[in-house]
Write an enzyme that holds these catalytic residues in place. Sequence first.
Site, PDB file in Angstrom:
ATOM      1  N   ASP A  28     -66.859 -44.788  80.576  1.00  0.00           N
ATOM      2  CA  ASP A  28     -66.847 -43.723  81.583  1.00  0.00           C
ATOM      3  C   ASP A  28     -65.493 -43.029  81.543  1.00  0.00           C
ATOM      4  O   ASP A  28     -64.458 -43.658  81.802  1.00  0.00           O
ATOM      5  CB  ASP A  28     -67.108 -44.334  82.966  1.00  0.00           C
ATOM      6  CG  ASP A  28     -67.269 -43.286  84.058  1.00  0.00           C
ATOM      7  OD1 ASP A  28     -67.152 -42.081  83.755  1.00  0.00           O
ATOM      8  OD2 ASP A  28     -67.499 -43.674  85.215  1.00  0.00           O
ATOM      9  N   ASP A 123     -69.762 -37.342  80.294  1.00  0.00           N
ATOM     10  CA  ASP A 123     -68.594 -38.222  80.378  1.00  0.00           C
ATOM     11  C   ASP A 123     -68.951 -39.704  80.434  1.00  0.00           C
ATOM     12  O   ASP A 123     -68.109 -40.534  80.777  1.00  0.00           O
ATOM     13  CB  ASP A 123     -67.729 -37.857  81.590  1.00  0.00           C
ATOM     14  CG  ASP A 123     -68.485 -37.967  82.912  1.00  0.00           C
ATOM     15  OD1 ASP A 123     -69.714 -38.181  82.877  1.00  0.00           O
ATOM     16  OD2 ASP A 123     -67.847 -37.824  83.967  1.00  0.00           O
ATOM     17  N   GLU A 124     -70.172 -40.070  80.068  1.00  0.00           N
ATOM     18  CA  GLU A 124     -70.589 -41.463  80.096  1.00  0.00           C
ATOM     19  C   GLU A 124     -71.499 -41.781  78.923  1.00  0.00           C
ATOM     20  O   GLU A 124     -72.314 -40.954  78.524  1.00  0.00           O
ATOM     21  CB  GLU A 124     -71.366 -41.788  81.381  1.00  0.00           C
ATOM     22  CG  GLU A 124     -70.546 -41.897  82.640  1.00  0.00           C
ATOM     23  CD  GLU A 124     -71.433 -42.336  83.803  1.00  0.00           C
ATOM     24  OE1 GLU A 124     -71.133 -43.366  84.417  1.00  0.00           O
ATOM     25  OE2 GLU A 124     -72.425 -41.633  84.076  1.00  0.00           O
TER      26      GLU A 124
END
Length: 427
Positions: A28, A123-124
């Site tokens: 993350d 973003d993950e």
Amino acid sequence: MGARGNDAACGADALLGRWCGPAIALVDLDAFFASVEQLDHPEWRGKPVIVGGDPERRGVVSTASYEARRFGVRSAMPSSQARRLCPQAIWTRGRFDRYRELSARVMVILEDETPYVDRVSIDEAFIDITPGRFADEGPVEICRRIMARVAELGITCSIGLGCNKTVAKIASEQQKPRGLTVVPPGCERTFLAPLPVRAMSGIGGRAEAALARMRIRTLGELATAPPEALAAVFGSHAEEARLRASGRERSKVRTAASPREVKSVSNERTFPQDLTERSDIEAALALLAESVGARLRAQGLTAGCICVKLKYTFGEGRSAQRTLAHPTDDEHAMAPVLSELLDTIWSPGVTVRLAGVAASGFDHAAGVQADLFSDLDERGAETTELRDLSVAVDGIRARFGAGAVGYGRAARFDEDLIRRDKYPSNP
């Protein structure tokens, strides 16, 4: 870095590389959008930065730096509230092309470590680093190397490592920023049990309140609750919720090369000023459909079902959907359907603060037989004479950028809106 487990030996074994069983990590990126802005603007480092919409209008916070979060600012908060909490913050609208660029570089790092990469948002990403499956090193060592390589890009990440996706996701939230939380094999239940039910993805405010009325407030209590009681909250997914809360979920991480199955393609926007006229609402739906159509064409999909969603200024809002006689990827063919659906959920005098358009139903058979009243192409998809124009616009934007060309209706809305990428429905 933290290691939580039933006993010290269990945690020590994992840290020494003696990992037995599946190893899944959730990577993350920390306060990603704000971190990229601080990377590109060195003078903003160490200062509160907010990526979001205009505080003077109905904007929302997309991402806040950790300096801003200390003042209580969080994602999805109204920008006006964020401004009151942190008046000294630096505001920026966001540069999504730049965020996609950095995200892609991070994904390359992950794919260097394992072919099992499941990107769930910009973003993950989940990665499978099970010893012996592809990786030869211990999972903890791999996670440390990923964190170091991401840091070389000028941004940071937090990682949760466990035996399945639920454990990895919850672990990734425990030590932010720049944290590595390890839940060794066999230690899942001890790690999860004391945490509030809201820590598990998929449990929102309503489910949390319903569980609280049943005196179920922790994941440990959820894991041991009677299935028949949980059915009132989770329906047919009650047993799945129990398995996840106890750490017994079995997860599969796809390979980076295999495409994620797309179930829907959608776009929605909150407006800085309420929409009161039908013409403005129809223009908003047309703009949203334009984006949906472009994404369908980019992925080679045709949709068999269209949905319209409205949120009203007062009240919850409504949605309506329709199965199409023939699938389409042409927003111009969607237009009459959108108008008819609007009639079912909106009436004059009702003010609208959010609108959305979604396309789904991609499992239809190809080569639908044409009828006398539809213009179908060789795929059996309904088209209009304006589809060629849309395809041309797609090409221009792909070459020169999203803002290179557009329809006049966009001028009503784009100036005041944050553009967002939504994964996985809109990869």
